[in-house]
Design an enzyme around this catalytic site. Sequence first.
Site, PDB file in Angstrom:
ATOM      1  N   THR A 382      -3.525  -7.449  -5.300  1.00 48.17           N
ATOM      2  CA  THR A 382      -2.405  -6.570  -5.572  1.00 48.17           C
ATOM      3  C   THR A 382      -1.281  -7.553  -5.830  1.00 48.17           C
ATOM      4  OG1 THR A 382      -3.291  -4.828  -4.155  1.00 48.17           O
ATOM      5  CG2 THR A 382      -0.911  -4.840  -4.391  1.00 48.17           C
ATOM      6  N   ASP A 424     -10.314   3.332  -2.681  1.00 51.48           N
ATOM      7  CA  ASP A 424      -9.388   3.489  -1.554  1.00 51.48           C
ATOM      8  C   ASP A 424      -9.484   4.879  -0.915  1.00 51.48           C
ATOM      9  OD1 ASP A 424      -8.418   0.953  -1.431  1.00 51.48           O
ATOM     10  OD2 ASP A 424      -6.471   1.362  -2.328  1.00 51.48           O
ATOM     11  N   SER A 453      -2.995   4.329   0.275  1.00 50.29           N
ATOM     12  CA  SER A 453      -2.706   2.924  -0.018  1.00 50.29           C
ATOM     13  C   SER A 453      -2.137   2.237   1.217  1.00 50.29           C
ATOM     14  CB  SER A 453      -1.689   2.854  -1.155  1.00 50.29           C
ATOM     15  OG  SER A 453      -1.214   1.529  -1.311  1.00 50.29           O
ATOM     16  N   GLY A 474      -2.755  -7.740  -0.474  1.00 52.06           N
ATOM     17  CA  GLY A 474      -3.646  -8.075   0.636  1.00 52.06           C
ATOM     18  C   GLY A 474      -4.363  -6.914   1.283  1.00 52.06           C
TER      19      GLY A 474
HETATM   20  N1  GLY Z   1      -5.392  -1.227  -3.363  1.00 52.32           N
HETATM   21  C1  GLY Z   1      -4.556  -1.730  -2.336  1.00 52.32           C
HETATM   22  C2  GLY Z   1      -3.743  -0.656  -1.689  1.00 52.32           C
HETATM   23  O1  GLY Z   1      -3.326   0.264  -2.373  1.00 52.32           O
HETATM   24  O2  GLY Z   1      -3.522  -0.704  -0.515  1.00 52.32           O
END
Ligand code: GLY
Length: 574
Positions: A382, A424, A453, A474
């Site tokens: 990210t 996610d 997220s 991260g």
């Molecule tokens: N894909 C990382 C987040 O959205 O936490």
Amino acid sequence: MKKLTVCSLALVVALSLGGRSRAAAQDPDLGVAAREGVVVSSSDLASDIGAAVLTRGGTAVDAAVATAFAMAVTYPSAGNIGGGGFMIVRTADGSATTFDYREKAPGKSTPGMYLDAKGDIDRELTRAGYLAPGVPGTVRGMALAHGRFGKLPWKDVVMPAALLARDGFAVSESLAAGLNREVAGSMKAFKGSVAAYAKPDGTAWKAGDRIVLGDLAKTLTAIANEGPDVFYRGWIAALIDKNMAANGGLITMADMAAYEAKERPAIHGSFLGYNIISMPPPSSGGVALVEMLNMLEAMDIQKLPRLSTEAIHVTTEARRRAFLDRARFLGDSDFFNVPVGNLISKPHAREQIASISRTMASSSAELGKDIVTMPLPEPEETTHFSVVDRSGMAVSNTYTLEGGFGSHVVIPGTGFLLNNEMGDFNKKPGTTNLTGDIGTPANVIEPGKRMLSSMTPVIVARAGKLVLVTGSPGGRTIINTSLDVVLGVTAWGLTGREAVDAPRMHHQWLPDRLSIEADGIPDATLEALKAMGHDVRMGGRQGSAQSIWVHPNTGLIYGVPDMRSPDAKASRKE
Ligand code: GLY
């Protein structure tokens, strides 16, 4: 010796200006001093583009939009137009708002879409390929934020990225290595991706080679000239629809047309007199951050020496409890009633800390025995950037493709990578077990829903004045990286530079394990933590907190690049 000379020079300048605080303001070790505004990102080229927008009279949001589009060109592992993210804007008068441009599940998605015939999760389907992406949100999100706070024309903030893609740029050593790994690895299965990112002569990329991204230039030029609708309703959406249909993917023209980014009220917390401004659901980050800070305030964290056994123990216990609440309660609040008000309240923190012993580690499995689970680690690709302009407007933006290079799919003719954000979601409804899956309802797949997220962009203020802008990549470690940087500046009075450089820690409830960056603590502290019952793992690097810090005495703004990312840079307005 060199450092001494620079500091001595700074002192001479400071003395001639007559004051201790000016000495600090001139100290290059604090970061890049920038009274007129600064952009800090993991891509030097993108920071320069953002700063040039400030120089041309753009606002922090203009510069943020330009930086985001530029990173889609220069930082393809996470910079994107095919993914999504979150932006917080705090204006000079102290008011704050957020923009949610998280991806959404396609209309044809179903709760069990990643389960195989035996009912097991097929993780390859969310790692790579056409079933992995959610409907991308970045272009709509940038347009929404720009419409609210931009001053320069849209075209002027998007076109620099298009020109960079068209004219090419020299790849850095880390980009060359990343592209070579990708082209020979996960991308190999996708011809359109290899056509976009392989070196035309078939050899490996080397640092200094010029990369030209022709299709991406065409896409960005269209977005610059025609606005976001060309992406969501025009030929770009049509190409996505056609290729998805041909390859077993779900995203349709109708999904693209229906996508909307949302402006949402920020999460506000208070900690030791500081105002904490962060992201509401569908991010779990703001809620978890404020929840942890509330617990730590109630335990007088500021009275414990930084990096002492006691401080690490109580922060670990706070992290553990906030992540358990995350698993229980957090999801897209447009679909699930997330009890945000209670979770970020001081009474909830007081209830939480009642179960914390000052001498013994708690058991995560015992604390969460009603929903016991062991989440798998999340991919850590990210990216976060921070911007402050001359007026004091601040932008904290974290956006992502989920894994490095997302789904690894470039739709032929478009030049950009699609995310693999569907991973996610909770993929096996009703099953929350010790082998790695959460099945709680809050984050189960539903058409049009946004996946939970961990991205935690944050802005800290005090008495109406800006203090800190930060955030990180991260996966779930993001929440803890933001916590560590915020704690460094607020509880322990570190400079932004010191707080960004300080060792970082991570605990996410389950697995019941405390990770600490390599060389973060002395052996004696490690042994003391183990004796309390903590399973401590040392090693590696955590996050990349591209931050901006305001000196409390001088009010001078410092861009603080986090050199855990080799291409990071703070570029100031000239
Ligand atoms: N894909 C990382 C987040 O959205 O936490």
